[in-house]
Scaffold this active site. Structure first.
Site, mmCIF file in Angstrom:
data_model
loop_
_atom_site.group_PDB
_atom_site.id
_atom_site.type_symbol
_atom_site.label_atom_id
_atom_site.label_comp_id
_atom_site.label_asym_id
_atom_site.label_seq_id
_atom_site.Cartn_x
_atom_site.Cartn_y
_atom_site.Cartn_z
ATOM 1 N N ASP A 7 35.294 46.998 45.092
ATOM 2 C CA ASP A 7 35.990 47.568 43.934
ATOM 3 C C ASP A 7 35.932 49.093 43.901
ATOM 4 O O ASP A 7 35.474 49.694 42.915
ATOM 5 C CB ASP A 7 35.399 47.019 42.629
ATOM 6 C CG ASP A 7 35.402 45.502 42.576
ATOM 7 O OD1 ASP A 7 36.304 44.890 43.183
ATOM 8 O OD2 ASP A 7 34.500 44.918 41.935
ATOM 9 N N GLU A 180 44.768 42.218 37.551
ATOM 10 C CA GLU A 180 43.512 42.878 37.173
ATOM 11 C C GLU A 180 43.365 44.202 37.900
ATOM 12 O O GLU A 180 44.203 44.589 38.706
ATOM 13 C CB GLU A 180 42.325 41.956 37.485
ATOM 14 C CG GLU A 180 42.236 41.560 38.934
ATOM 15 C CD GLU A 180 41.203 40.475 39.202
ATOM 16 O OE1 GLU A 180 40.475 40.082 38.275
ATOM 17 O OE2 GLU A 180 41.123 40.009 40.351
#
Length: 424
Positions: A7, A180
């Site tokens: 991420d 997302e």
């Protein structure tokens, strides 16, 4: 970044670059890296390095800190993230990212995950995040939305009510799942919203939308996704899979790049033992749309990048040594959950660990220290002595010697199954 660095989020300040990653159930949380050329990176600290900042008690290994993003505004660095199964979304801030960061400021009005910040030209600030579908009534499993909510950046308080700006995903008729990891960028009169789709396994992807106004309506790029490795031959050489959850940055020469997570499986079934890692690839602009320029369908091991002639030689990421000559642990050592007591010490070039009854199978902080595995294959050795306090402890010590004459303590040895659990 090789090894467990998922991420990625990146920002640029005065021609220098800063990048952070998720850390889930490990402490300290959110490593902070710095570079002047996007090639050579140095870890300058961890944003959540004090127990009062990060309570991981009782949380699963794959819970905890999800998808932090880093940004800079008027002299202050901000990180916004989610503590899953904890108190939810929060912001921390710092004037100097290599020094201490603030304690979390919690955002109870932000219902969802993967928040990021955007500072608009009209001095308004916004949070963009993954959230519930309209009326919290999903039409199918994985139906989510992207919401936007104004933020008073001085008070670090939300303003008004959130608005859904993306429902379902890039191609709603196809019932896309798990939109997302959103980010908003401003370029050439367009607001670009980039997000991940498809879940974080081998169907992972990155999609792009744009609008003339910050609140929408957002148009989906007709050729979405702009990054994915789905539907490729699983038997290809040295595959990189699960690509997505990206962030964009312009280098110091006007070229654009995207950092994103990916996996390096050791077989054709997407099994991997190095966790989700950070990759970078060039991005080109086509008719005012950003597209990952992979030089073909497959993510390559290397891409050419222009660097200043004074840049350092690329760092060697192949070897790791620690002779414990400093009084503090290096930035890249990790604990499982938040350590509440000092059960280790460094003295005379030795790391001394006190064994305790807590185990890695419990939702507690055991006597465990880990270093991210950065390669599919390699060798590990250490000098180890073990002093038992009783016959019971002596009986519990399980050591073995493999063909390379390396010794491991039973609670420290790594195999593929264990790493698939711990290195999320």
């Amino acid at each position: 970044s090789k090894g467990f660095y998922p991420d990625p989020s990146i920002c640029k300040v005065n021609n220098e670059f800063y990048m952070i990653n998720s850390t889930f159930g490990y402490f300290p949380g959110i490593p902070v890296f710095k570079s002047d050329d996007l090639v050579n990176w140095k870890q300058i600290g961890n944003a959540l390095d004090r127990p009062e900042q990060l309570n991981l008690d009782g949380l699963g290994v794959s819970r905890g800190i999800f998808a932090p993003t880093i940004s800079y505004h008027k002299g202050t660095f901000y990180i916004i993230s989610t503590l899953i199964d904890g108190k939810g979304n929060f912001i921390i801030h710092s004037k100097n990212p290599s020094k201490s960061w603030s304690n979390p400021v919690w955002l109870p009005q932000v219902s969802g995950i993967d928040p990021s910040l955007f500072f608009n030209e009209d001095d308004k600030s916004y949070i963009i995040y993954n959230s519930e579908p309209p009326n919290n009534k999903p039409e199918y499993d994985g139906h989510r939305s992207i919401k936007i909510l104004e933020l008073d950046i001085d008070k670090l308080e939300t303003v008004g009510k959130p608005k859904i700006i993306i429902n379902k995903g890039a191609k709603p008729a196809n019932k896309p799942i798990w939109i997302e990891g959103p980010h908003i960028y401003k370029r050439n009169g367009f607001y670009y919203l980039m997000a991940a789709e498809g879940g974080t396994s081998d169907q992972h992807s990155e999609v792009i939308f744009r609008s003339k106004t910050i609140l929408g309506n957002y148009e989906s790029y007709e050729n979405n996704p702009i990054l994915t490795q789905r539907n490729l031959n699983a038997y290809r050489k040295d595959p990189i899979t699960s690509t997505g959850h990206a962030d964009l940055i312009e280098d110091n020469f006007g070229n654009w790049w995207g950092v994103f997570l990916g996996c390096r499986p050791y077989d054709n079934q997407n099994h991997f033992n190095t966790g989700r890692e950070t990759f970078m690839a060039p991005v080109k602009w086509n008719n005012d749309w950003p597209i990952f320029d992979l030089k073909g369908e497959i993510v390559k091991e290397k891409y050419e990048i222009l660097v200043d002639k004074n840049s350092k030689s690329p760092l060697n990421n192949n070897d790791f040594f620690d002779e414990f000559t400093d009084e503090k642990l290096g930035f890249d050592w990790l604990f499982l959950r938040t350590p509440r007591e000092k059960w280790y010490e460094i003295t005379d070039g030795k790391l001394i660990i006190n064994t305790r009854p807590e185990t890695t199978s419990e939702l507690v902080n055991p006597s465990f220290m880990g270093y991210r595995q950065k390669h599919l294959f390699g060798e590990v050795s250490t000098k180890l002595s073990f002093k038992t306090a009783s016959e019971d402890e002596k009986a519990g010590l399980v050591a073995f010697q493999n063909e390379n004459h390396f010794y491991y303590l039973n609670i420290f040895y790594l195999n593929k199954a264990l790493q698939n659990i711990l290195l999320q």
